[in-house]
Scaffold this motif. Structure first.
Motif, PDB file in Angstrom:
ATOM      1  N   CYS A  97     -32.826 -40.223 -81.126  1.00  0.00           N
ATOM      2  CA  CYS A  97     -31.303 -40.296 -80.627  1.00  0.00           C
ATOM      3  C   CYS A  97     -31.225 -41.754 -79.977  1.00  0.00           C
ATOM      4  O   CYS A  97     -30.058 -42.215 -80.002  1.00  0.00           O
ATOM      5  N   ASN A  98     -32.210 -42.785 -80.186  1.00  0.00           N
ATOM      6  CA  ASN A  98     -32.003 -44.058 -79.825  1.00  0.00           C
ATOM      7  C   ASN A  98     -32.582 -44.948 -80.860  1.00  0.00           C
ATOM      8  O   ASN A  98     -32.520 -46.444 -80.583  1.00  0.00           O
ATOM      9  N   ALA A  99     -33.250 -44.491 -81.923  1.00  0.00           N
ATOM     10  CA  ALA A  99     -33.883 -45.292 -82.757  1.00  0.00           C
ATOM     11  C   ALA A  99     -32.888 -46.180 -83.654  1.00  0.00           C
ATOM     12  O   ALA A  99     -33.167 -47.476 -83.664  1.00  0.00           O
ATOM     13  N   ALA A 100     -31.882 -45.915 -83.969  1.00  0.00           N
ATOM     14  CA  ALA A 100     -30.739 -46.544 -84.551  1.00  0.00           C
ATOM     15  C   ALA A 100     -30.253 -47.735 -83.552  1.00  0.00           C
ATOM     16  O   ALA A 100     -29.861 -48.733 -84.144  1.00  0.00           O
ATOM     17  N   GLU A 101     -29.984 -47.404 -82.340  1.00  0.00           N
ATOM     18  CA  GLU A 101     -29.661 -48.506 -81.262  1.00  0.00           C
ATOM     19  C   GLU A 101     -30.767 -49.434 -81.323  1.00  0.00           C
ATOM     20  O   GLU A 101     -30.058 -50.807 -81.045  1.00  0.00           O
ATOM     21  N   TYR A 102     -31.825 -49.410 -81.456  1.00  0.00           N
ATOM     22  CA  TYR A 102     -32.757 -50.692 -81.335  1.00  0.00           C
ATOM     23  C   TYR A 102     -32.688 -51.522 -82.621  1.00  0.00           C
ATOM     24  O   TYR A 102     -32.748 -52.667 -82.679  1.00  0.00           O
ATOM     25  N   LEU A 103     -32.825 -50.670 -83.692  1.00  0.00           N
ATOM     26  CA  LEU A 103     -32.818 -51.249 -85.094  1.00  0.00           C
ATOM     27  C   LEU A 103     -31.162 -52.023 -85.287  1.00  0.00           C
ATOM     28  O   LEU A 103     -31.438 -53.199 -85.775  1.00  0.00           O
ATOM     29  N   ASP A 104     -30.286 -51.349 -84.814  1.00  0.00           N
ATOM     30  CA  ASP A 104     -28.859 -52.246 -84.756  1.00  0.00           C
ATOM     31  C   ASP A 104     -28.863 -53.453 -83.885  1.00  0.00           C
ATOM     32  O   ASP A 104     -28.170 -54.392 -84.128  1.00  0.00           O
ATOM     33  N   ALA A 105     -29.882 -53.491 -82.698  1.00  0.00           N
ATOM     34  CA  ALA A 105     -29.938 -54.539 -81.985  1.00  0.00           C
ATOM     35  C   ALA A 105     -30.727 -55.494 -82.510  1.00  0.00           C
ATOM     36  O   ALA A 105     -30.746 -56.782 -82.017  1.00  0.00           O
ATOM     37  N   GLY A 106     -31.184 -55.287 -83.630  1.00  0.00           N
ATOM     38  CA  GLY A 106     -31.915 -56.534 -84.287  1.00  0.00           C
ATOM     39  C   GLY A 106     -33.629 -56.276 -84.276  1.00  0.00           C
ATOM     40  O   GLY A 106     -34.439 -57.086 -85.436  1.00  0.00           O
ATOM     41  N   ALA A 107     -34.144 -55.107 -84.159  1.00  0.00           N
ATOM     42  CA  ALA A 107     -35.612 -54.816 -84.212  1.00  0.00           C
ATOM     43  C   ALA A 107     -35.709 -54.694 -85.854  1.00  0.00           C
ATOM     44  O   ALA A 107     -34.936 -54.094 -86.675  1.00  0.00           O
ATOM     45  N   SER A 108     -37.055 -55.013 -86.091  1.00  0.00           N
ATOM     46  CA  SER A 108     -37.360 -54.835 -87.511  1.00  0.00           C
ATOM     47  C   SER A 108     -37.657 -53.175 -87.754  1.00  0.00           C
ATOM     48  O   SER A 108     -37.421 -52.850 -88.745  1.00  0.00           O
ATOM     49  N   HIS A 109     -38.381 -52.740 -86.898  1.00  0.00           N
ATOM     50  CA  HIS A 109     -38.710 -51.315 -87.024  1.00  0.00           C
ATOM     51  C   HIS A 109     -38.621 -50.531 -85.556  1.00  0.00           C
ATOM     52  O   HIS A 109     -38.488 -51.762 -84.579  1.00  0.00           O
ATOM     53  N   VAL A 110     -38.862 -49.610 -85.540  1.00  0.00           N
ATOM     54  CA  VAL A 110     -39.101 -48.845 -84.192  1.00  0.00           C
ATOM     55  C   VAL A 110     -40.354 -48.214 -84.220  1.00  0.00           C
ATOM     56  O   VAL A 110     -41.029 -47.940 -85.388  1.00  0.00           O
ATOM     57  N   ILE A 111     -41.061 -48.156 -82.889  1.00  0.00           N
ATOM     58  CA  ILE A 111     -42.334 -47.893 -82.742  1.00  0.00           C
ATOM     59  C   ILE A 111     -42.139 -46.302 -82.186  1.00  0.00           C
ATOM     60  O   ILE A 111     -41.755 -46.305 -81.205  1.00  0.00           O
ATOM     61  N   VAL A 112     -42.749 -45.211 -82.607  1.00  0.00           N
ATOM     62  CA  VAL A 112     -42.918 -43.986 -82.102  1.00  0.00           C
ATOM     63  C   VAL A 112     -44.241 -43.587 -81.413  1.00  0.00           C
ATOM     64  O   VAL A 112     -45.134 -43.920 -82.017  1.00  0.00           O
ATOM     65  N   THR A 113     -44.152 -42.937 -80.326  1.00  0.00           N
ATOM     66  CA  THR A 113     -45.334 -42.838 -79.741  1.00  0.00           C
ATOM     67  C   THR A 113     -45.576 -41.485 -79.226  1.00  0.00           C
ATOM     68  O   THR A 113     -45.682 -40.530 -80.316  1.00  0.00           O
ATOM     69  N   SER A 114     -45.292 -41.122 -78.072  1.00  0.00           N
ATOM     70  CA  SER A 114     -45.360 -40.042 -77.615  1.00  0.00           C
ATOM     71  C   SER A 114     -44.451 -38.764 -77.771  1.00  0.00           C
ATOM     72  O   SER A 114     -44.589 -37.486 -77.723  1.00  0.00           O
ATOM     73  N   TYR A 115     -43.209 -39.168 -78.374  1.00  0.00           N
ATOM     74  CA  TYR A 115     -42.202 -38.329 -78.999  1.00  0.00           C
ATOM     75  C   TYR A 115     -42.850 -37.402 -79.996  1.00  0.00           C
ATOM     76  O   TYR A 115     -42.422 -36.387 -80.147  1.00  0.00           O
ATOM     77  N   LEU A 116     -43.857 -37.848 -80.779  1.00  0.00           N
ATOM     78  CA  LEU A 116     -44.488 -36.930 -81.718  1.00  0.00           C
ATOM     79  C   LEU A 116     -45.372 -35.740 -81.230  1.00  0.00           C
ATOM     80  O   LEU A 116     -45.589 -34.973 -82.277  1.00  0.00           O
ATOM     81  N   PHE A 117     -45.317 -35.636 -80.066  1.00  0.00           N
ATOM     82  CA  PHE A 117     -46.300 -34.519 -79.439  1.00  0.00           C
ATOM     83  C   PHE A 117     -45.383 -33.725 -78.585  1.00  0.00           C
ATOM     84  O   PHE A 117     -44.391 -34.327 -77.682  1.00  0.00           O
ATOM     85  N   GLU A 118     -45.687 -32.412 -78.407  1.00  0.00           N
ATOM     86  CA  GLU A 118     -45.129 -31.590 -77.261  1.00  0.00           C
ATOM     87  C   GLU A 118     -45.822 -31.718 -75.847  1.00  0.00           C
ATOM     88  O   GLU A 118     -47.057 -32.827 -76.037  1.00  0.00           O
ATOM     89  N   THR A 119     -45.295 -31.481 -74.863  1.00  0.00           N
ATOM     90  CA  THR A 119     -45.576 -31.563 -73.653  1.00  0.00           C
ATOM     91  C   THR A 119     -47.248 -31.711 -73.442  1.00  0.00           C
ATOM     92  O   THR A 119     -47.795 -32.192 -72.211  1.00  0.00           O
ATOM     93  N   ASP A 120     -47.784 -30.479 -74.178  1.00  0.00           N
ATOM     94  CA  ASP A 120     -49.170 -30.192 -73.867  1.00  0.00           C
ATOM     95  C   ASP A 120     -50.190 -31.099 -74.853  1.00  0.00           C
ATOM     96  O   ASP A 120     -51.283 -30.634 -74.697  1.00  0.00           O
TER      97      ASP A 120
END
Length: 256
Positions: free
Chosen positions: A88-111
């Protein structure tokens, strides 16, 4: 050849260097190595001036969004942004000028269960060519296992040659945090660097324990030049005494 990649770590809207494993939701036990009197944009402008590419901005909790965007605006296309990244916010940071976005905890369920569905959503939102996967590697009996939730929770994702090969098909780069040495200025995880150099099929940046230029040279040697390095608490820009920013910039220029 191994290169120095710069970083900007943000906590409560300010540029800081902290021991990442000390982060807690309630704020207790936080170990801070450095708090800057300069803002994120100042560092971004410096990195732009010196031609440093592939650096990253990490949001350590809430309240850092505007600071991260100011850094991206100061160095358009020169910095990756991570920390709390979601479809939901990846495009927001890319549009702000980021070259890439880095994904971390989102790739995992809460457990801690790794979710291929969540990865697919991130790839769809950011695009494979704009996505960096952060693998925070903690030593376990299996070798290394990815930790999430500010490194407090072990996940089901083990870091193996097979998992690296598969994940590489979903992203442009890896950002590797060596959890056990990160922020301690006590030296790199040599076994992890060697493993990464042997098995990663795409570019990656290693973070954790780099004290001085010789450690960066050691990464170059162990990984056969296939792993870049970022320096945090040891860097003189962040109050450290071991790693000199000007020396690291010169190192990059020698290997250009």
């Amino acid at each position: 050849m191994t290169k120095f990649r710069p970083c900007i770590d943000l906590h409560d809207g300010r540029v800081k260097q902290i021991v990442g494993s000390s982060l807690r939701d309630d704020g207790t036990g936080l170990k801070t190595n450095f708090v800057s009197d300069r803002d994120a944009a100042w560092y971004a402008e410096l990195y732009k001036r010196d031609g440093l590419t592939g650096g990253h901005v990490i949001l350590l909790g809430k309240g850092n969004e505007e600071a991260a965007k100011s850094a991206a605006a100061a160095y358009p296309g020169g910095l990756q942004i991570g920390g709390g990244i979601r479809p939901c916010n990846a495009a927001e940071y890319l549009d702000a000028g980021a070259s890439h976005v880095i994904v971390t905890s989102y790739l995992f369920e809460t457990d801690g269960t790794f979710s291929e569905t969540r990865l697919e959503k991130m790839v769809a939102a950011a695009g494979r060519e704009k996505l960096v996967i952060d693998l925070s590697c903690k030593a376990t009996a299996k070798g290394w296992t990815v930790a999430m939730n500010r490194w407090q929770t072990l996940t089901t994702l083990d870091v193996t040659s097979e998992s690296l090969q598969w994940l590489a098909g979903q992203c442009a780069e890896f950002l590797i945090h060596a959890v056990d040495v990160e922020g301690k200025c006590e030296g790199i995880d040599e076994a992890l660097v060697t493993f990464l150099g042997e098995h990663s099929p795409i570019p990656m940046t290693y973070a954790g324990g780099i004290r001085h230029l010789d450690d960066l040279k050691r990464i170059d040697e162990l990984s056969q030049g296939r792993v870049d390095g970022t320096v945090g608490s040891a860097l003189d820009l962040f109050g450290g005494s071991g790693a000199k920013y000007d020396e690291l910039v010169a190192w990059n220029r020698r290997t250009a």
